[in-house]
Design a protein around this motif. Sequence first.
Motif, PDB file in Angstrom:
ATOM      1  N   ALA A 176       0.831  -1.210   0.000  1.00  0.00           N
ATOM      2  CA  ALA A 176       0.000   0.000   0.000  1.00  0.00           C
ATOM      3  C   ALA A 176       0.862   1.256   0.000  1.00  0.00           C
ATOM      4  CB  ALA A 176      -0.931  -0.009   1.205  1.00  0.00           C
ATOM      5  N   VAL A 177       1.892   1.266   0.826  1.00  0.00           N
ATOM      6  CA  VAL A 177       2.785   2.427   0.880  1.00  0.00           C
ATOM      7  C   VAL A 177       3.525   2.603  -0.448  1.00  0.00           C
ATOM      8  CG1 VAL A 177       4.868   3.334   1.987  1.00  0.00           C
ATOM      9  CG2 VAL A 177       3.031   2.386   3.370  1.00  0.00           C
ATOM     10  N   THR A 178       3.977   1.500  -1.040  1.00  0.00           N
ATOM     11  CA  THR A 178       4.674   1.565  -2.321  1.00  0.00           C
ATOM     12  C   THR A 178       3.755   2.087  -3.416  1.00  0.00           C
ATOM     13  OG1 THR A 178       6.073  -0.289  -1.664  1.00  0.00           O
ATOM     14  CG2 THR A 178       5.966   0.216  -4.015  1.00  0.00           C
ATOM     15  N   PHE A 179       2.543   1.557  -3.500  1.00  0.00           N
ATOM     16  CA  PHE A 179       1.605   2.018  -4.522  1.00  0.00           C
ATOM     17  C   PHE A 179       1.260   3.490  -4.322  1.00  0.00           C
ATOM     18  CE2 PHE A 179      -0.058  -2.570  -4.806  1.00  0.00           C
ATOM     19  CZ  PHE A 179       0.973  -2.910  -5.665  1.00  0.00           C
ATOM     20  N   TYR A 180       1.106   3.900  -3.074  1.00  0.00           N
ATOM     21  CA  TYR A 180       0.802   5.301  -2.785  1.00  0.00           C
ATOM     22  C   TYR A 180       1.957   6.202  -3.240  1.00  0.00           C
ATOM     23  CZ  TYR A 180      -0.377   9.517  -0.197  1.00  0.00           C
ATOM     24  OH  TYR A 180      -0.665  10.804   0.148  1.00  0.00           O
ATOM     25  N   GLY A 181       3.180   5.800  -2.926  1.00  0.00           N
ATOM     26  CA  GLY A 181       4.350   6.579  -3.339  1.00  0.00           C
ATOM     27  C   GLY A 181       4.490   6.652  -4.842  1.00  0.00           C
ATOM     28  N   LEU A 182       4.262   5.529  -5.518  1.00  0.00           N
ATOM     29  CA  LEU A 182       4.332   5.535  -6.978  1.00  0.00           C
ATOM     30  C   LEU A 182       3.252   6.423  -7.583  1.00  0.00           C
ATOM     31  CD1 LEU A 182       5.074   1.773  -7.730  1.00  0.00           C
ATOM     32  CD2 LEU A 182       6.619   3.710  -8.009  1.00  0.00           C
ATOM     33  N   GLY A 183       2.073   6.403  -6.992  1.00  0.00           N
ATOM     34  CA  GLY A 183       0.992   7.264  -7.478  1.00  0.00           C
ATOM     35  C   GLY A 183       1.333   8.735  -7.332  1.00  0.00           C
ATOM     36  N   LYS A 184       1.917   9.101  -6.191  1.00  0.00           N
ATOM     37  CA  LYS A 184       2.313  10.499  -5.974  1.00  0.00           C
ATOM     38  C   LYS A 184       3.409  10.909  -6.960  1.00  0.00           C
ATOM     39  CE  LYS A 184      -0.168  12.102  -2.653  1.00  0.00           C
ATOM     40  NZ  LYS A 184      -1.039  13.247  -2.859  1.00  0.00           N
ATOM     41  N   ALA A 185       4.376  10.034  -7.188  1.00  0.00           N
ATOM     42  CA  ALA A 185       5.444  10.339  -8.140  1.00  0.00           C
ATOM     43  C   ALA A 185       4.876  10.511  -9.543  1.00  0.00           C
ATOM     44  CB  ALA A 185       6.504   9.243  -8.126  1.00  0.00           C
ATOM     45  N   ASN A 186       3.924   9.667  -9.910  1.00  0.00           N
ATOM     46  CA  ASN A 186       3.302   9.768 -11.223  1.00  0.00           C
ATOM     47  C   ASN A 186       2.524  11.069 -11.360  1.00  0.00           C
ATOM     48  OD1 ASN A 186       2.665   8.910 -13.802  1.00  0.00           O
ATOM     49  ND2 ASN A 186       0.817   7.852 -13.132  1.00  0.00           N
ATOM     50  N   GLU A 187       1.832  11.496 -10.294  1.00  0.00           N
ATOM     51  CA  GLU A 187       1.109  12.765 -10.323  1.00  0.00           C
ATOM     52  C   GLU A 187       2.068  13.928 -10.538  1.00  0.00           C
ATOM     53  OE1 GLU A 187      -1.166  13.178  -6.751  1.00  0.00           O
ATOM     54  OE2 GLU A 187      -2.422  11.447  -7.195  1.00  0.00           O
ATOM     55  N   LEU A 193       5.019  13.824 -12.025  1.00  0.00           N
ATOM     56  CA  LEU A 193       5.503  13.770 -13.395  1.00  0.00           C
ATOM     57  C   LEU A 193       4.476  14.314 -14.378  1.00  0.00           C
ATOM     58  CD1 LEU A 193       7.325  10.318 -13.525  1.00  0.00           C
ATOM     59  CD2 LEU A 193       8.352  12.578 -13.664  1.00  0.00           C
ATOM     60  N   GLU A 194       3.217  13.955 -14.187  1.00  0.00           N
ATOM     61  CA  GLU A 194       2.173  14.460 -15.070  1.00  0.00           C
ATOM     62  C   GLU A 194       2.036  15.973 -14.950  1.00  0.00           C
ATOM     63  OE1 GLU A 194      -1.321  12.257 -14.057  1.00  0.00           O
ATOM     64  OE2 GLU A 194      -0.654  10.454 -15.104  1.00  0.00           O
ATOM     65  N   ARG A 195       2.151  16.500 -13.730  1.00  0.00           N
ATOM     66  CA  ARG A 195       2.055  17.946 -13.530  1.00  0.00           C
ATOM     67  C   ARG A 195       3.214  18.659 -14.223  1.00  0.00           C
ATOM     68  NH1 ARG A 195       1.354  18.537  -7.973  1.00  0.00           N
ATOM     69  NH2 ARG A 195       3.588  18.424  -7.720  1.00  0.00           N
ATOM     70  N   VAL A 196       4.423  18.105 -14.118  1.00  0.00           N
ATOM     71  CA  VAL A 196       5.578  18.713 -14.773  1.00  0.00           C
ATOM     72  C   VAL A 196       5.410  18.667 -16.283  1.00  0.00           C
ATOM     73  CG1 VAL A 196       8.042  18.402 -15.209  1.00  0.00           C
ATOM     74  CG2 VAL A 196       7.180  18.332 -12.883  1.00  0.00           C
ATOM     75  N   GLU A 197       4.917  17.546 -16.814  1.00  0.00           N
ATOM     76  CA  GLU A 197       4.701  17.445 -18.255  1.00  0.00           C
ATOM     77  C   GLU A 197       3.675  18.459 -18.737  1.00  0.00           C
ATOM     78  OE1 GLU A 197       3.645  13.395 -18.997  1.00  0.00           O
ATOM     79  OE2 GLU A 197       5.711  12.702 -18.885  1.00  0.00           O
ATOM     80  N   LYS A 198       2.612  18.671 -17.950  1.00  0.00           N
ATOM     81  CA  LYS A 198       1.596  19.655 -18.335  1.00  0.00           C
ATOM     82  C   LYS A 198       2.161  21.062 -18.295  1.00  0.00           C
ATOM     83  CE  LYS A 198      -2.417  16.998 -16.870  1.00  0.00           C
ATOM     84  NZ  LYS A 198      -3.500  16.888 -15.880  1.00  0.00           N
ATOM     85  N   GLN A 199       2.999  21.351 -17.314  1.00  0.00           N
ATOM     86  CA  GLN A 199       3.540  22.699 -17.164  1.00  0.00           C
ATOM     87  C   GLN A 199       4.582  23.025 -18.227  1.00  0.00           C
ATOM     88  OE1 GLN A 199       4.982  22.708 -13.164  1.00  0.00           O
ATOM     89  NE2 GLN A 199       2.976  23.130 -12.270  1.00  0.00           N
ATOM     90  N   THR A 200       5.288  22.032 -18.737  1.00  0.00           N
ATOM     91  CA  THR A 200       6.354  22.290 -19.702  1.00  0.00           C
ATOM     92  C   THR A 200       5.990  21.828 -21.103  1.00  0.00           C
ATOM     93  OG1 THR A 200       7.404  20.175 -19.214  1.00  0.00           O
ATOM     94  CG2 THR A 200       8.137  22.091 -17.945  1.00  0.00           C
ATOM     95  N   ASN A 201       4.724  21.563 -21.349  1.00  0.00           N
ATOM     96  CA  ASN A 201       4.309  21.044 -22.648  1.00  0.00           C
ATOM     97  C   ASN A 201       4.591  22.060 -23.752  1.00  0.00           C
ATOM     98  OD1 ASN A 201       3.246  19.443 -24.611  1.00  0.00           O
ATOM     99  ND2 ASN A 201       1.128  19.945 -24.155  1.00  0.00           N
TER     100      ASN A 201
END
Length: 108
Positions: A50-61, A63-71
Amino acid sequence: MNRTVVFLAFATLAALGIIGATAILLLRPDATATFTGFIVQILGLASVAAVTFYGLGKANEKLERVEKQTNGTLSKLLVERDTALAIVDSRNAEIAQLKATHPEYKET
């Protein structure tokens, strides 16, 4: 991952562990220690997952935010840089030509 889902999954595993431990205690008391250790391991693995999946989800969020900001902005910046370098190169060529044709020309 939703916190409620994780809590419900963990609570379900714990409840099944308690029910199983009670059943083992009634049916085979000699195997209670082994079963209890097994349940503790399962709950530990579930919490680590659960902790691993939560951490991976936060990291993915992130990354998506950075991609949107620098698109597209990086490619625009590279084009602007190349244009500025071309202008500088052409000005340097003009200065070199002025120096060659007018020896009295001095930079200030």
